[in-house]
Design an enzyme around this catalytic site. Structure first.
Site, PDB file in Angstrom:
ATOM      1  N   HIS A  83      66.854  26.902   9.819  1.00 27.59           N
ATOM      2  CA  HIS A  83      66.001  26.971  10.996  1.00 27.59           C
ATOM      3  C   HIS A  83      66.759  27.163  12.189  1.00 27.59           C
ATOM      4  O   HIS A  83      68.037  27.148  12.198  1.00 27.59           O
ATOM      5  CB  HIS A  83      65.128  25.838  11.185  1.00 27.59           C
ATOM      6  CG  HIS A  83      64.664  25.325   9.791  1.00 27.59           C
ATOM      7  ND1 HIS A  83      64.694  24.018   9.185  1.00 27.59           N
ATOM      8  CD2 HIS A  83      63.677  25.624   8.844  1.00 27.59           C
ATOM      9  CE1 HIS A  83      64.173  23.672   8.248  1.00 27.59           C
ATOM     10  NE2 HIS A  83      63.408  24.812   8.047  1.00 27.59           N
ATOM     11  N   HIS A  85      66.897  25.395  15.536  1.00 28.18           N
ATOM     12  CA  HIS A  85      66.509  24.029  16.056  1.00 28.18           C
ATOM     13  C   HIS A  85      66.589  24.050  17.709  1.00 28.18           C
ATOM     14  O   HIS A  85      67.066  25.024  18.341  1.00 28.18           O
ATOM     15  CB  HIS A  85      67.221  22.918  15.555  1.00 28.18           C
ATOM     16  CG  HIS A  85      66.865  22.564  14.269  1.00 28.18           C
ATOM     17  ND1 HIS A  85      66.466  21.169  14.029  1.00 28.18           N
ATOM     18  CD2 HIS A  85      66.871  23.331  13.073  1.00 28.18           C
ATOM     19  CE1 HIS A  85      65.991  21.142  12.611  1.00 28.18           C
ATOM     20  NE2 HIS A  85      66.465  22.583  12.002  1.00 28.18           N
ATOM     21  N   HIS A 100      62.651  21.668  15.339  1.00 31.10           N
ATOM     22  CA  HIS A 100      62.512  23.324  15.314  1.00 31.10           C
ATOM     23  C   HIS A 100      62.143  23.808  16.478  1.00 31.10           C
ATOM     24  O   HIS A 100      61.204  23.274  17.288  1.00 31.10           O
ATOM     25  CB  HIS A 100      61.600  23.668  14.145  1.00 31.10           C
ATOM     26  CG  HIS A 100      61.947  23.417  12.734  1.00 31.10           C
ATOM     27  ND1 HIS A 100      61.053  23.650  11.582  1.00 31.10           N
ATOM     28  CD2 HIS A 100      62.883  22.500  12.352  1.00 31.10           C
ATOM     29  CE1 HIS A 100      61.794  23.286  10.623  1.00 31.10           C
ATOM     30  NE2 HIS A 100      63.018  22.467  10.975  1.00 31.10           N
ATOM     31  N   HIS A 108      54.786  23.485  11.728  1.00 31.21           N
ATOM     32  CA  HIS A 108      55.647  24.127  10.907  1.00 31.21           C
ATOM     33  C   HIS A 108      54.890  25.070   9.822  1.00 31.21           C
ATOM     34  O   HIS A 108      53.803  24.556   9.311  1.00 31.21           O
ATOM     35  CB  HIS A 108      56.295  22.968  10.330  1.00 31.21           C
ATOM     36  CG  HIS A 108      57.476  23.563   9.360  1.00 31.21           C
ATOM     37  ND1 HIS A 108      58.505  24.048   9.727  1.00 31.21           N
ATOM     38  CD2 HIS A 108      57.652  23.601   8.023  1.00 31.21           C
ATOM     39  CE1 HIS A 108      59.279  24.570   8.696  1.00 31.21           C
ATOM     40  NE2 HIS A 108      58.670  24.331   7.528  1.00 31.21           N
ATOM     41  N   HIS A 117      56.169  27.862  13.785  1.00 30.33           N
ATOM     42  CA  HIS A 117      57.402  27.489  14.677  1.00 30.33           C
ATOM     43  C   HIS A 117      57.919  28.881  14.747  1.00 30.33           C
ATOM     44  O   HIS A 117      58.156  29.462  13.906  1.00 30.33           O
ATOM     45  CB  HIS A 117      58.186  26.314  14.080  1.00 30.33           C
ATOM     46  CG  HIS A 117      57.977  25.066  14.150  1.00 30.33           C
ATOM     47  ND1 HIS A 117      58.481  24.195  13.042  1.00 30.33           N
ATOM     48  CD2 HIS A 117      56.823  24.585  14.667  1.00 30.33           C
ATOM     49  CE1 HIS A 117      57.756  22.952  13.326  1.00 30.33           C
ATOM     50  NE2 HIS A 117      56.721  23.090  14.294  1.00 30.33           N
ATOM     51  N   ASP A 120      61.279  28.800  12.409  1.00 34.97           N
ATOM     52  CA  ASP A 120      61.199  28.929  11.172  1.00 34.97           C
ATOM     53  C   ASP A 120      61.804  30.293  10.415  1.00 34.97           C
ATOM     54  O   ASP A 120      61.611  31.173  11.161  1.00 34.97           O
ATOM     55  CB  ASP A 120      60.028  28.689  10.644  1.00 34.97           C
ATOM     56  CG  ASP A 120      59.025  27.100  10.984  1.00 34.97           C
ATOM     57  OD1 ASP A 120      59.899  26.363  11.262  1.00 34.97           O
ATOM     58  OD2 ASP A 120      57.908  27.142  10.830  1.00 34.97           O
ATOM     59  N   HIS A 159      70.085  23.240   5.890  1.00 38.82           N
ATOM     60  CA  HIS A 159      69.684  21.664   5.186  1.00 38.82           C
ATOM     61  C   HIS A 159      70.171  22.048   3.842  1.00 38.82           C
ATOM     62  O   HIS A 159      70.607  23.107   3.053  1.00 38.82           O
ATOM     63  CB  HIS A 159      68.030  21.757   5.267  1.00 38.82           C
ATOM     64  CG  HIS A 159      67.783  21.471   6.615  1.00 38.82           C
ATOM     65  ND1 HIS A 159      67.423  20.243   7.197  1.00 38.82           N
ATOM     66  CD2 HIS A 159      67.500  22.575   7.695  1.00 38.82           C
ATOM     67  CE1 HIS A 159      66.916  20.519   8.506  1.00 38.82           C
ATOM     68  NE2 HIS A 159      66.815  21.901   8.704  1.00 38.82           N
ATOM     69  N   ARG A 176      70.625  17.473   7.066  1.00 39.17           N
ATOM     70  CA  ARG A 176      71.527  18.746   7.869  1.00 39.17           C
ATOM     71  C   ARG A 176      72.846  18.671   7.205  1.00 39.17           C
ATOM     72  O   ARG A 176      73.701  17.657   7.461  1.00 39.17           O
ATOM     73  CB  ARG A 176      71.180  18.375   9.390  1.00 39.17           C
ATOM     74  CG  ARG A 176      69.873  18.008   9.751  1.00 39.17           C
ATOM     75  CD  ARG A 176      69.764  17.855  11.243  1.00 39.17           C
ATOM     76  NE  ARG A 176      68.111  17.600  11.665  1.00 39.17           N
ATOM     77  CZ  ARG A 176      67.591  17.820  12.601  1.00 39.17           C
ATOM     78  NH1 ARG A 176      68.180  18.010  13.728  1.00 39.17           N
ATOM     79  NH2 ARG A 176      66.200  17.655  12.527  1.00 39.17           N
TER      80      ARG A 176
END
Ligand code: CU
Ligand code: ZN
Length: 185
Positions: A83, A85, A100, A108, A117, A120, A159, A176
């Protein structure tokens, strides 16, 4: 053919046909002045030696921003979430990157959902060599240096798990594991 050349060939042979062919290192192979990435990010692990594990580039295209590059050092066949962030910091095991990127206060969602988002992105799956490539047109962000939708100075987060594209606020994607600041190329 080494692994890096193979990854480059795969990128060049796919959706880049319309906009020119470019290696994952960002070196031009065909001359289209509109094709230069304007932003890039070097991704590194958030713990231990902060090893470099990939590079991702962003460039404006007709219908959005092309996000392309690769991640290495994954397990063969592993699927991970990526993603953008909202905060350009990889400190505190990546937690400092915040949530995000979400300039329009949306839920999301699946990255193709225009009501989700802006940050995303699709899950990535590693090949047998632990390398995953991304080549995705994001229609909700800008690769400009500044502005409401600009992702300059924000952060990519990788992630350890997979984004289910549904769970709030972040797809239940797990810890993360890697991070990179998005910067001018
Ligand atoms: Cu994330
Ligand atoms: Zn999200």
């Amino acid at each position: 053919m080494n692994k890096m050349m193979l990854a480059s060939t795969l990128l060049c042979g796919s959706a880049l046909a319309m906009t020119g062919c470019q290696t994952v290192e960002g070196q031009m192979q065909t001359g289209n002045p509109l094709s230069q990435p304007t932003l890039k990010s070097t991704i590194h692990t958030v713990s231990g030696d902060k090893k470099e594990v990939g590079q991702v580039f962003l460039r404006p295209v007709d219908d959005g921003v092309q996000v392309y590059g690769k991640l290495m050092n994954l397990k063969p066949g592993q699927t991970v979430a990526l993603h953008i962030h909202e905060t350009g910091s990889c400190a505190d095991m990546g937690k400092a990157a915040g949530g995000h990127f979400n300039p329009d206060n949306k839920p999301h969602s699946n990255p193709d959902d225009m009501n989700g988002h802006a940050g995303d992105l699709p899950n990535l799956t590693a090949n047998e060599n632990g390398v995953a490539t991304i080549n995705y047109i994001n229609k909700k962000i800008s690769a400009n240096e500044a502005g409401k939708y600009s992702v300059n100075r924000l952060a990519f987060i990788v992630h350890g798990g997979t984004d289910d594209y549904t769970s709030q606020p972040a797809g239940n994607a797990g810890d993360r594991v890697a991070c990179g600041i998005i910067e001018k190329n």
